[in-house]
Design a protein around this motif. Structure first.
Motif, PDB file in Angstrom:
ATOM      1  N   GLU A 184       0.835  -1.199   0.000  1.00 11.48           N
ATOM      2  CA  GLU A 184       0.000   0.000   0.000  1.00 11.48           C
ATOM      3  C   GLU A 184       0.870   1.249   0.000  1.00 11.48           C
ATOM      4  O   GLU A 184       2.092   1.183   0.108  1.00 11.48           O
ATOM      5  CB  GLU A 184      -0.915   0.007   1.239  1.00 11.48           C
ATOM      6  N   GLU A 185       0.219   2.406  -0.100  1.00  9.04           N
ATOM      7  CA  GLU A 185       0.917   3.674  -0.006  1.00  9.04           C
ATOM      8  C   GLU A 185       1.100   4.058   1.463  1.00  9.04           C
ATOM      9  O   GLU A 185       0.221   3.775   2.296  1.00  9.04           O
ATOM     10  CB  GLU A 185       0.136   4.771  -0.734  1.00  9.04           C
ATOM     11  N   PRO A 186       2.201   4.730   1.801  1.00 14.09           N
ATOM     12  CA  PRO A 186       2.439   5.089   3.205  1.00 14.09           C
ATOM     13  C   PRO A 186       1.330   5.912   3.833  1.00 14.09           C
ATOM     14  O   PRO A 186       1.044   5.758   5.027  1.00 14.09           O
ATOM     15  CB  PRO A 186       3.759   5.878   3.134  1.00 14.09           C
ATOM     16  N   ALA A 187       0.678   6.781   3.055  1.00  9.78           N
ATOM     17  CA  ALA A 187      -0.358   7.649   3.625  1.00  9.78           C
ATOM     18  C   ALA A 187      -1.490   6.849   4.255  1.00  9.78           C
ATOM     19  O   ALA A 187      -2.147   7.328   5.191  1.00  9.78           O
ATOM     20  CB  ALA A 187      -0.915   8.576   2.552  1.00  9.78           C
ATOM     21  N   ALA A 188      -1.707   5.637   3.775  1.00  9.78           N
ATOM     22  CA  ALA A 188      -2.809   4.828   4.295  1.00  9.78           C
ATOM     23  C   ALA A 188      -2.572   4.397   5.735  1.00  9.78           C
ATOM     24  O   ALA A 188      -3.533   4.068   6.450  1.00  9.78           O
ATOM     25  CB  ALA A 188      -3.008   3.586   3.425  1.00  9.78           C
ATOM     26  N   TYR A 189      -1.310   4.414   6.194  1.00  9.98           N
ATOM     27  CA  TYR A 189      -1.004   3.908   7.534  1.00  9.98           C
ATOM     28  C   TYR A 189      -0.354   4.945   8.442  1.00  9.98           C
ATOM     29  O   TYR A 189       0.074   4.611   9.533  1.00  9.98           O
ATOM     30  CB  TYR A 189      -0.099   2.674   7.421  1.00  9.98           C
ATOM     31  N   ARG A 190      -0.319   6.181   7.988  1.00  8.37           N
ATOM     32  CA  ARG A 190       0.261   7.223   8.844  1.00  8.37           C
ATOM     33  C   ARG A 190      -0.576   7.362  10.109  1.00  8.37           C
ATOM     34  O   ARG A 190      -1.795   7.537  10.060  1.00  8.37           O
ATOM     35  CB  ARG A 190       0.328   8.549   8.088  1.00  8.37           C
ATOM     36  N   ALA A 242     -15.445 -13.061   5.659  1.00  4.09           N
ATOM     37  CA  ALA A 242     -15.956 -11.862   4.988  1.00  4.09           C
ATOM     38  C   ALA A 242     -17.331 -11.470   5.523  1.00  4.09           C
ATOM     39  O   ALA A 242     -17.747 -10.318   5.375  1.00  4.09           O
ATOM     40  CB  ALA A 242     -16.022 -12.104   3.481  1.00  4.09           C
ATOM     41  N   ALA A 243     -18.033 -12.399   6.146  1.00  5.48           N
ATOM     42  CA  ALA A 243     -19.359 -12.099   6.703  1.00  5.48           C
ATOM     43  C   ALA A 243     -19.284 -11.386   8.045  1.00  5.48           C
ATOM     44  O   ALA A 243     -20.297 -10.862   8.528  1.00  5.48           O
ATOM     45  CB  ALA A 243     -20.166 -13.392   6.850  1.00  5.48           C
ATOM     46  N   THR A 244     -18.122 -11.382   8.686  1.00  2.36           N
ATOM     47  CA  THR A 244     -17.967 -10.748  10.002  1.00  2.36           C
ATOM     48  C   THR A 244     -17.916  -9.238   9.834  1.00  2.36           C
ATOM     49  O   THR A 244     -17.004  -8.723   9.180  1.00  2.36           O
ATOM     50  CB  THR A 244     -16.674 -11.218  10.687  1.00  2.36           C
ATOM     51  N   PRO A 245     -18.832  -8.482  10.402  1.00 10.09           N
ATOM     52  CA  PRO A 245     -18.750  -7.022  10.275  1.00 10.09           C
ATOM     53  C   PRO A 245     -17.551  -6.488  11.047  1.00 10.09           C
ATOM     54  O   PRO A 245     -17.160  -7.042  12.084  1.00 10.09           O
ATOM     55  CB  PRO A 245     -20.067  -6.544  10.876  1.00 10.09           C
ATOM     56  N   LEU A 246     -16.986  -5.395  10.558  1.00 12.78           N
ATOM     57  CA  LEU A 246     -15.810  -4.846  11.222  1.00 12.78           C
ATOM     58  C   LEU A 246     -16.117  -4.336  12.620  1.00 12.78           C
ATOM     59  O   LEU A 246     -15.244  -4.363  13.490  1.00 12.78           O
ATOM     60  CB  LEU A 246     -15.201  -3.722  10.368  1.00 12.78           C
ATOM     61  N   TRP A 247     -17.343  -3.878  12.864  1.00 11.74           N
ATOM     62  CA  TRP A 247     -17.634  -3.417  14.226  1.00 11.74           C
ATOM     63  C   TRP A 247     -17.472  -4.567  15.216  1.00 11.74           C
ATOM     64  O   TRP A 247     -17.073  -4.348  16.364  1.00 11.74           O
ATOM     65  CB  TRP A 247     -19.033  -2.803  14.342  1.00 11.74           C
ATOM     66  N   ALA A 289     -16.955   0.843   6.300  1.00 16.90           N
ATOM     67  CA  ALA A 289     -16.218   1.979   5.737  1.00 16.90           C
ATOM     68  C   ALA A 289     -15.757   2.953   6.808  1.00 16.90           C
ATOM     69  O   ALA A 289     -14.810   3.718   6.586  1.00 16.90           O
ATOM     70  CB  ALA A 289     -17.091   2.701   4.714  1.00 16.90           C
ATOM     71  N   ASP A 290     -16.396   2.947   7.970  1.00 19.27           N
ATOM     72  CA  ASP A 290     -16.025   3.883   9.036  1.00 19.27           C
ATOM     73  C   ASP A 290     -14.652   3.586   9.625  1.00 19.27           C
ATOM     74  O   ASP A 290     -14.090   4.436  10.335  1.00 19.27           O
ATOM     75  CB  ASP A 290     -17.082   3.856  10.151  1.00 19.27           C
ATOM     76  N   PHE A 291     -14.129   2.396   9.361  1.00 19.92           N
ATOM     77  CA  PHE A 291     -12.837   2.009   9.928  1.00 19.92           C
ATOM     78  C   PHE A 291     -11.684   2.206   8.953  1.00 19.92           C
ATOM     79  O   PHE A 291     -10.568   1.769   9.220  1.00 19.92           O
ATOM     80  CB  PHE A 291     -12.876   0.536  10.360  1.00 19.92           C
ATOM     81  N   SER A 292     -11.937   2.869   7.844  1.00 18.09           N
ATOM     82  CA  SER A 292     -10.933   2.983   6.785  1.00 18.09           C
ATOM     83  C   SER A 292      -9.693   3.721   7.260  1.00 18.09           C
ATOM     84  O   SER A 292      -9.792   4.806   7.845  1.00 18.09           O
ATOM     85  CB  SER A 292     -11.515   3.721   5.575  1.00 18.09           C
ATOM     86  N   ARG A 302     -14.286   7.330  16.736  1.00 15.12           N
ATOM     87  CA  ARG A 302     -15.677   7.108  17.174  1.00 15.12           C
ATOM     88  C   ARG A 302     -16.159   5.720  16.764  1.00 15.12           C
ATOM     89  O   ARG A 302     -16.884   5.060  17.519  1.00 15.12           O
ATOM     90  CB  ARG A 302     -16.592   8.194  16.595  1.00 15.12           C
ATOM     91  N   ALA A 303     -15.755   5.278  15.572  1.00 16.60           N
ATOM     92  CA  ALA A 303     -16.158   3.942  15.124  1.00 16.60           C
ATOM     93  C   ALA A 303     -15.574   2.866  16.032  1.00 16.60           C
ATOM     94  O   ALA A 303     -16.280   1.931  16.447  1.00 16.60           O
ATOM     95  CB  ALA A 303     -15.713   3.725  13.679  1.00 16.60           C
ATOM     96  N   TYR A 304     -14.300   2.989  16.366  1.00 14.24           N
ATOM     97  CA  TYR A 304     -13.678   1.998  17.246  1.00 14.24           C
ATOM     98  C   TYR A 304     -14.321   2.023  18.630  1.00 14.24           C
ATOM     99  O   TYR A 304     -14.572   0.967  19.234  1.00 14.24           O
ATOM    100  CB  TYR A 304     -12.174   2.249  17.351  1.00 14.24           C
ATOM    101  N   GLY A 305     -14.568   3.233  19.146  1.00 11.48           N
ATOM    102  CA  GLY A 305     -15.207   3.316  20.459  1.00 11.48           C
ATOM    103  C   GLY A 305     -16.587   2.703  20.467  1.00 11.48           C
ATOM    104  O   GLY A 305     -16.963   1.971  21.396  1.00 11.48           O
TER     105      GLY A 305
END
Length: 368
Positions: A184-190, A242-247, A289-292, A302-305
């Motif tokens: 990936e590009e570095p900006a994605a993980y800064r 893939a069926a497991t939601p990220l939340w 998408a909130d965890f992107s 807020r998504a993680y919380g």
């Protein structure tokens, strides 16, 4: 990195490569395998290898030179329940009647491997193996100590399953090097301290990849928390699909990492607390998408919380074992069915209860 000592490949072995395989039991071919394995044992800084195998996919010869496309499969002894697999490009040159490997690099479109970035140093902890490039042994030892604290806590929170109770942590030299390992590009993980690689549903060699630039800014609690969170992903990988939601996957990992720390909801989710106190209770559970990575940091926080507190709600109301059952069921058939079959509720009813829980935790606003 450079290839120390160059590998010497016998003529018979080169012919076997062209044919697509090197037969076991042939002394010359077996010698080549041993040479390649010995080189990579050195390249991996003494990391324990259970296996290291190249499978030739294609060979292109041009006179005294050849290019080989190969699939590399390897496993770390005592750490990998399943091998890691990647595609490589090997360059060969024929000199003095023999073939020599002059280059070994990722195939086009494939991410770099840690040993491509320089000499690898290995540090073994009681429950961890830390592999790093460009860092002193003392720093890698500190990472191993934090991973060793995290692994037993994860094992206590997620008993059973195929997880070995150990974790492999990669510490590349920089944010850019981390991104190269992930393709990936570095900006994605800064600003992201660590991520976990591996296929959902298990069957792969999981790695926790540390961003050294973000990790070094953390205190002792933050470092242990990050490694516990990522180790939880390793432990639950076989039940995650893939069926497991990220939340659910991120929330459970946070719940495991927070266990026993005494952190309150407001301390663990300050961005969410501020939002709810301002009258902005989220209307729905966090979407994937909130965890992107690379998104608005406050929104991601807020998504993680919210995900963490959703899992806390399930554990408080139905119990920790039922939360684990819910997680596994969601991976098999999706969250909606898991709500019905495991918790005897619906996503809508649960979301209302979760929103009420957020208001109770963070504000005195009435339910609505």
């Amino acid at each position: 990195m450079g290839l120390p000592g160059r590998w010497t490949v016998a003529v018979l072995a080169a012919a076997a490569l062209v044919a697509g395989c090197a037969p076991h039991g042939d002394p010359a071919a077996d010698g080549v395998r041993g040479t390649v394995e010995a080189h990579h044992r050195a390249a991996l800084g003494g990391a324990p290898l259970a296996s290291w195998t190249y499978r030739v996919l294609a060979v292109r010869r041009d006179g005294r030179r050849a290019a080989v496309d190969a699939e590399l499969t390897y496993a770390l002894d005592g750490y990998d329940a399943a091998p890691a697999t990647t595609r490589r490009r090997l360059d060969l040159a024929r000199r003095d009647g023999r073939w020599h490997v002059t280059g070994d690099r990722p195939a086009e479109g494939q991410p770099a491997q840690l040993w491509d970035q320089g000499p690898v140093r290995a540090v073994r902890g009681a429950r961890s193996l830390v592999l790093g490039v460009g860092h002193p042994r003392a720093l890698l030892g500190e990472v191993a100590a934090a991973a060793d604290r995290a692994a037993p806590a994860v094992a206590a929170a997620w008993p059973g399953g195929p997880w070995r109770g150990t974790v492999v942590v990669l510490v590349p030299g920089s944010l850019g090097a981390m991104a190269a390992l992930l393709g990936e590009e570095p900006a994605a993980y800064r600003g992201v301290a660590a991520v976990t690689t591996g296929r959902t549903g298990g069957g792969s060699a999981d790695r926790v990849v540390v961003n050294p630039e973000a990790y070094r800014d953390l205190g002792d609690f933050g470092r242990t928390f990050v490694l516990a969170h990522e180790t939880a992903h390793v432990a639950t990988r076989a039940a995650t699909t893939a069926a497991t939601p990220l939340w659910l996957s991120e929330g459970l990992a946070d719940r495991i990492a927070y266990r026993g720390t005494g952190r309150t909801a407001a301390e663990g989710a300050p961005e969410l607390a501020r939002s709810v106190r301002a009258g902005n209770t989220p209307a729905a559970l966090p979407a994937d998408a909130d965890f992107s990575f690379g998104g608005d940091p406050a929104a991601v926080a807020r998504a993680y919380g919210g995900a963490w507190l959703a899992c806390e709600l399930i554990a408080d109301r139905w119990g920790g074992e039922r939360l684990a059952d819910f997680y596994r069921a969601a991976g098999r058939s999706g969250a909606r069915r898991a709500f019905r079959d495991v918790l005897a509720t619906t996503p809508e009813e649960f979301t209302r209860a979760w929103r009420d829980r957020l208001r109770q935790e963070f504000s005195s606003a009435p339910s609505r």
